[in-house]
Design a protein around this motif. Sequence first.
Motif, mmCIF file in Angstrom:
data_model
loop_
_atom_site.group_PDB
_atom_site.id
_atom_site.type_symbol
_atom_site.label_atom_id
_atom_site.label_comp_id
_atom_site.label_asym_id
_atom_site.label_seq_id
_atom_site.Cartn_x
_atom_site.Cartn_y
_atom_site.Cartn_z
ATOM 1 N N GLU A 155 -5.121 1.625 3.011
ATOM 2 C CA GLU A 155 -4.891 0.544 3.972
ATOM 3 C C GLU A 155 -4.933 1.055 5.407
ATOM 4 N N GLU A 156 -4.436 2.261 5.611
ATOM 5 C CA GLU A 156 -4.337 2.793 6.973
ATOM 6 C C GLU A 156 -5.678 3.294 7.508
ATOM 7 N N ASP B 155 6.690 1.214 6.197
ATOM 8 C CA ASP B 155 5.254 0.896 6.121
ATOM 9 C C ASP B 155 4.554 1.854 5.187
ATOM 10 N N ASP B 156 4.398 1.599 3.934
ATOM 11 C CA ASP B 156 4.793 0.367 3.277
ATOM 12 C C ASP B 156 5.439 0.719 1.934
ATOM 13 N N ASP C 252 4.262 -6.241 4.352
ATOM 14 C CA ASP C 252 3.733 -5.161 5.177
ATOM 15 C C ASP C 252 3.679 -5.536 6.662
ATOM 16 N N HIS D 38 0.837 -1.208 0.000
ATOM 17 C CA HIS D 38 0.000 0.000 0.000
ATOM 18 C C HIS D 38 0.864 1.247 0.000
HETATM 19 ZN ZN LIG Z 1 1.215 -1.043 6.379
#
Ligand SMILES: [Zn+2]
Length: 463
Positions: free
Chosen positions: A152-153, A118-119, A176, A87
Amino acid sequence: MENVLNEIVDKSFAELVKATQDIISIKSVLDDSTIQKGAPFGLGIAQVLDAMLIKAKDMGLTTKNLEGYAGYAQLGKEGEQVAILAHLDVVPAAGAWVVPPYSAQIVDGKLYGRGSVDDKGPAVACLYALKAIKESGLPISKRARLILGTDEESFSRGIEYYLKKEEAPACGFSPDAEFPIIHAEKGLIHFLYSLKMEKTEANIISLEGVTRINVVPDLTTAIVAEVTEEDVVAQIRSLGLGKHFKVETDLKGVKITSMGITGHASLPEKGWNAIQNMLQLLAALFSKANTPLSKFINYLAKHLKMETNGASLGIYCHDEISGGLTINTAMINVDANKATVKFDIRYPVACDGEEILEKLKALAEKLGADFELIQHKKPLYVERDCPFIKVLQETYKECTGQEPKLLAIGGGTYCRSVQNTVSFGPVFPGQQELAHQCNEYIALEDLRKITKIYAQAIYNLIR
Ligand SMILES: [Zn+2]
């Protein structure tokens, strides 16, 4: 091991580092204020996705942008699809950084920046792994697709959109989390309690602690009345929490700042929760107040304590594969007519999420508050003896000489959304967890090492 892949990674390493810096320097935090067509999560995220896909296209990979929700870069034209799930969005960069978080500077062999581990760093490493396989001319019989998510977050809306539009992969991994291989991830529950109030209460005038739901909050502020600065200081002393508070007299009353230690919500025990810290103090200060807000805060404080396992809430559970339940009190907001508190729970793979939800709903009644589910993701569990897991294990052992153990974690990766996928790196055993932290960095030698591992692993999966 295919030495030619390692040689190509070494040869293109300077370019890889530069590409990682380019990608980190684009501030790709969810930004509702710049949402538009093609940029469903704001302009920063749209920009970073474009930048990655341009690099992929320049390498001769097949690329596609799914209306800004996700994108992919693919090597190979036919055969089974092996997915790499990365991501490009990041959490905000709070705290005092040694270098500005989007400057992507290298200090002492470490590339600093939000997203370095990340990431974005791992995403670029996987892109260069595909490039190395392509350049090597080694024969492949399947397809490798680097899928780039963008939300994603927050709510995983990017990957969900992708999964609706595109074919599901046969198997895959996500760079990840950590090495060696994570085949089990805890279930995730995001929820909130909200209390409606008639008017602002006289004692607690304001209360606010806002970060992200998957981050341990390190700051919460409150303005209180009906007590003096001395009362507050004395109460803090009697709780033994002196180093976590700052107190000053404000125009409207006494201003209290609660200071915690931030971290990832999947490992809340490594941080110090500024909201729970504040609730302990407010409950002690207003233990006798009989207002709806005071009762709500007292009840929460009593059932949360400074715990991170939900024991006093009565939801703690535990299993052999993935350990114990964790809870993070993530956000709090009190204004004139509403109080809201948001939580992040990670529950073990063998526990029943529905049962936990029932308990949380029952608690809402005792709080006199409303319960609202924000999202619930069931746990991930892939059987140990899947063939693709064996390939990852062999590759890891060959590249590092280390035992390729299978692990379980609390952190949510995309693997929970995509069948038959596991997490594979990028953090090595024993290394400090830097995701979501201040001064996040990736050591350049680790960036080189993970790129080689990913190149070997992807090649072994698609050969
Ligand atoms: Zn991540």
